[in-house]
Design an enzyme around this catalytic site. Sequence first.
Site, PDB file in Angstrom:
ATOM      1  N   GLU A   1       0.862  -1.200   0.000  1.00  0.00           N
ATOM      2  CA  GLU A   1       0.000   0.000   0.000  1.00  0.00           C
ATOM      3  C   GLU A   1       0.897   1.249   0.000  1.00  0.00           C
ATOM      4  O   GLU A   1       1.958   1.254   0.638  1.00  0.00           O
ATOM      5  CB  GLU A   1      -0.827  -0.036   1.293  1.00  0.00           C
ATOM      6  CG  GLU A   1      -1.688   1.187   1.569  1.00  0.00           C
ATOM      7  CD  GLU A   1      -2.235   1.178   3.006  1.00  0.00           C
ATOM      8  OE1 GLU A   1      -1.504   0.722   3.926  1.00  0.00           O
ATOM      9  OE2 GLU A   1      -3.378   1.616   3.198  1.00  0.00           O
TER      10      GLU A   1
ATOM     11  N   GLU B   1      -5.973   8.349   8.107  1.00  0.00           N
ATOM     12  CA  GLU B   1      -6.482   7.989   6.777  1.00  0.00           C
ATOM     13  C   GLU B   1      -7.853   8.568   6.493  1.00  0.00           C
ATOM     14  O   GLU B   1      -8.168   8.916   5.353  1.00  0.00           O
ATOM     15  CB  GLU B   1      -6.518   6.468   6.619  1.00  0.00           C
ATOM     16  CG  GLU B   1      -5.173   5.891   6.258  1.00  0.00           C
ATOM     17  CD  GLU B   1      -5.252   4.439   5.864  1.00  0.00           C
ATOM     18  OE1 GLU B   1      -5.922   4.120   4.868  1.00  0.00           O
ATOM     19  OE2 GLU B   1      -4.644   3.608   6.563  1.00  0.00           O
TER      20      GLU B   1
ATOM     21  N   ASN C   1       0.387  -1.089   5.274  1.00  0.00           N
ATOM     22  CA  ASN C   1       1.257  -0.370   6.210  1.00  0.00           C
ATOM     23  C   ASN C   1       0.558  -0.496   7.561  1.00  0.00           C
ATOM     24  O   ASN C   1      -0.511   0.100   7.758  1.00  0.00           O
ATOM     25  CB  ASN C   1       1.334   1.122   5.878  1.00  0.00           C
ATOM     26  CG  ASN C   1       2.111   1.420   4.615  1.00  0.00           C
ATOM     27  OD1 ASN C   1       3.280   1.758   4.667  1.00  0.00           O
ATOM     28  ND2 ASN C   1       1.442   1.308   3.473  1.00  0.00           N
TER      29      ASN C   1
ATOM     30  N   LYS D   1      -9.501   1.700  -1.669  1.00  0.00           N
ATOM     31  CA  LYS D   1      -9.678   1.140  -0.321  1.00  0.00           C
ATOM     32  C   LYS D   1     -11.021   1.524   0.285  1.00  0.00           C
ATOM     33  O   LYS D   1     -11.345   2.716   0.410  1.00  0.00           O
ATOM     34  CB  LYS D   1      -8.540   1.635   0.575  1.00  0.00           C
ATOM     35  CG  LYS D   1      -8.498   1.030   1.964  1.00  0.00           C
ATOM     36  CD  LYS D   1      -7.211   1.497   2.668  1.00  0.00           C
ATOM     37  CE  LYS D   1      -7.017   0.891   4.025  1.00  0.00           C
ATOM     38  NZ  LYS D   1      -5.718   1.349   4.620  1.00  0.00           N
TER      39      LYS D   1
ATOM     40  N   ASN E   1      -7.234   6.051  -1.462  1.00  0.00           N
ATOM     41  CA  ASN E   1      -6.121   5.144  -1.209  1.00  0.00           C
ATOM     42  C   ASN E   1      -6.317   3.970  -2.170  1.00  0.00           C
ATOM     43  O   ASN E   1      -7.224   3.159  -1.994  1.00  0.00           O
ATOM     44  CB  ASN E   1      -6.159   4.698   0.263  1.00  0.00           C
ATOM     45  CG  ASN E   1      -4.931   3.913   0.653  1.00  0.00           C
ATOM     46  OD1 ASN E   1      -4.248   3.345  -0.195  1.00  0.00           O
ATOM     47  ND2 ASN E   1      -4.662   3.851   1.954  1.00  0.00           N
TER      48      ASN E   1
ATOM     49  N   CYS F   1      -4.651  -3.248   2.915  1.00  0.00           N
ATOM     50  CA  CYS F   1      -4.366  -3.106   4.353  1.00  0.00           C
ATOM     51  C   CYS F   1      -5.543  -3.476   5.250  1.00  0.00           C
ATOM     52  O   CYS F   1      -5.893  -4.640   5.370  1.00  0.00           O
ATOM     53  CB  CYS F   1      -3.862  -1.697   4.622  1.00  0.00           C
ATOM     54  SG  CYS F   1      -3.139  -1.505   6.263  1.00  0.00           S
TER      55      CYS F   1
END
Lengths: 363, 363
Positions: A52, A165, A242, A142, A124, A217
């Site tokens: 990612e 995020e 991550n 994502k 993302n 992720c």
Amino acid sequence: MATKPSPRLLTVAAAQMGPNQLADSRESILGRMLKLLTDAASQGAKLVVFPELALTTFFPRHQIDDPVKKAEFFEPESHANPHAIIDSPRVRPLFDKAKELGTDLYLGYAERWTDEHGKVTDYNTTIYYSASGGKVVAKYRKVHLPGTKEPIDDQTGRGVEQQLEKRYFTPGNLGFQAFRAPNLVTGAAKAGSGGTGEPLAKEVEGKGDPIVGMIICNDRRWSEAWRCYGLQGAELILDGYNTTSYAPQYDGTPEEQEAEALFHHRISCQSGSYTNACFSVNTAKCGIEDGGGLIAGTVIYDPNGHVVAESKTKEDELVVATIDLALCRKGKERVFAFEKHRRVEHYGRLLEQVGVQEPPLLH
Amino acid sequence: MATKPSPRLLTVAAAQMGPNQLADSRESILGRMLKLLTDAASQGAKLVVFPELALTTFFPRHQIDDPVKKAEFFEPESHANPHAIIDSPRVRPLFDKAKELGTDLYLGYAERWTDEHGKVTDYNTTIYYSASGGKVVAKYRKVHLPGTKEPIDDQTGRGVEQQLEKRYFTPGNLGFQAFRAPNLVTGAAKAGSGGTGEPLAKEVEGKGDPIVGMIICNDRRWSEAWRCYGLQGAELILDGYNTTSYAPQYDGTPEEQEAEALFHHRISCQSGSYTNACFSVNTAKCGIEDGGGLIAGTVIYDPNGHVVAESKTKEDELVVATIDLALCRKGKERVFAFEKHRRVEHYGRLLEQVGVQEPPLLH
């Protein structure tokens, strides 16, 4: 019972990356990625899975509100040019090399999307780049963004590792769309060839193209994501991550927190693979990045939930394995034969409720 | 970050059972169960979880079509008397003893249900018996029935271990309805009491009653079942099972197959507990039963997916642990805070499709 399916062999590489420091130039990061890609291809890999946000540091640990500084982390794409990244001068060498080597890519990056009305949205994102066609065949944004929109206050006096995020990105709007990766499983390894090496009949050929799903992720902790792909017959789930190994605001020593984070990572990928009878390739960016720790634990699981191969370091490291996609058949035809066993009439809550609805209190 | 929640302690026992042979009398089986129950209570257990189909052999390994012989395995219940089992002479001593000891029960059995129109339906069922009220407070009927309706032919010459649950039972029609178990967490251990041992204020008291969900055996492999309970705030999932350790029609030695079956059992219970931030108590009937092998592996998981306690034998054995339900809070408020993270707009397939819909073939 059933006759053994013909093998459908594929060599995959998880390209674990050590940290990308904030101060690292794009050139130096890309150089490391090109080395990983070249080494993977030399070991026979036809698909390389990067982490990612592979091109930058995991910037959601910082609060960066200056629009110019922030833009540095994003790749601009748009309705007019939805896969602009493959022509971007600062990424393009990777795609050129992949094409040259005949190696497909999963690549995570921050996407700045401009729609047909000029509206800008940040995601993302990851893409699947097919070397045989020299093009992007799938994009995933994502869905399950962890963390918070606003920075967390330090209530412990120990400091805070932020996870912003939800500040930087909008949840993905493309859902979980599986796709077939073209020309990835070739020759004798394709379904129906019987291992003879003979060219395949046209009508059989496409069946050999693996059904692939992409997650990013935190998605791996959500059984909904895996099942949406399982319901499309996914044989291979690709996942870059991550994952914080230590946050001082939580209890536990750095060693204890890291062990627990790895444990939870593994539970998630293992059960997702087993309960959907698919392989998964899970690739970390890891090590101490901008002072924040990220777990390693890059791992390939088979459809029975067993580890095929895993990383040993917290640095740039290739985890390469030759997997047989035909091994997915057993689980898909027996324990997880969805058409025989799922009872959707009782699953209403999965869609009707976002959050929890507790049973009433007893008086 | 947040202040530590007050402990809500509860001692639970998984009452693993060795095999019930076809020839065993109900009296002898009930005698073993009464001993397990009494021993559990003497160790402080307030809740005892028995296996699936605890009162009989796992008869779905046999094809029994004689209606008289078949009826022997079932407990008759009806619209007029929905919990008739607690007054059945051949089971009642168990409930009487549980009431006397103040110990709640999860008890799996085969239910023959007659509805208000006289229609008879057979279910693979479990009930939750509350000792404090001396009554059944919840019933669950197994939703995910494994196996086949018709016996499998032996195509290997090695023999076949049958699994005929789909022949004997109708899939459960009660869904996954969580409930509060009354008066299970008492005194100082209740939420909000602050551990002072003071009586609780009336409005706080009910909050201490654990939110419980029940599943049976194969349900534990289905993330949908766990999530339906997770979405009701479940803190404790109860699960009894009979799981084949060896079937000669499949590949692998008995030892290899047993290890794999245990591995898959554990993946399922572990990930269900972790991803819904709940405890689970998973109880086997095990050993060689009527010549067929059943795995042991009775285990209690915590909300982080760690083993709290597990069985060491393949015989009657108690697995007792004192658990703190307050430990569920962390996962429910952080990583699995459903209201913050779930994106139901992308989960449509979970209900729209029963079976697989693959992406189109590439030409």
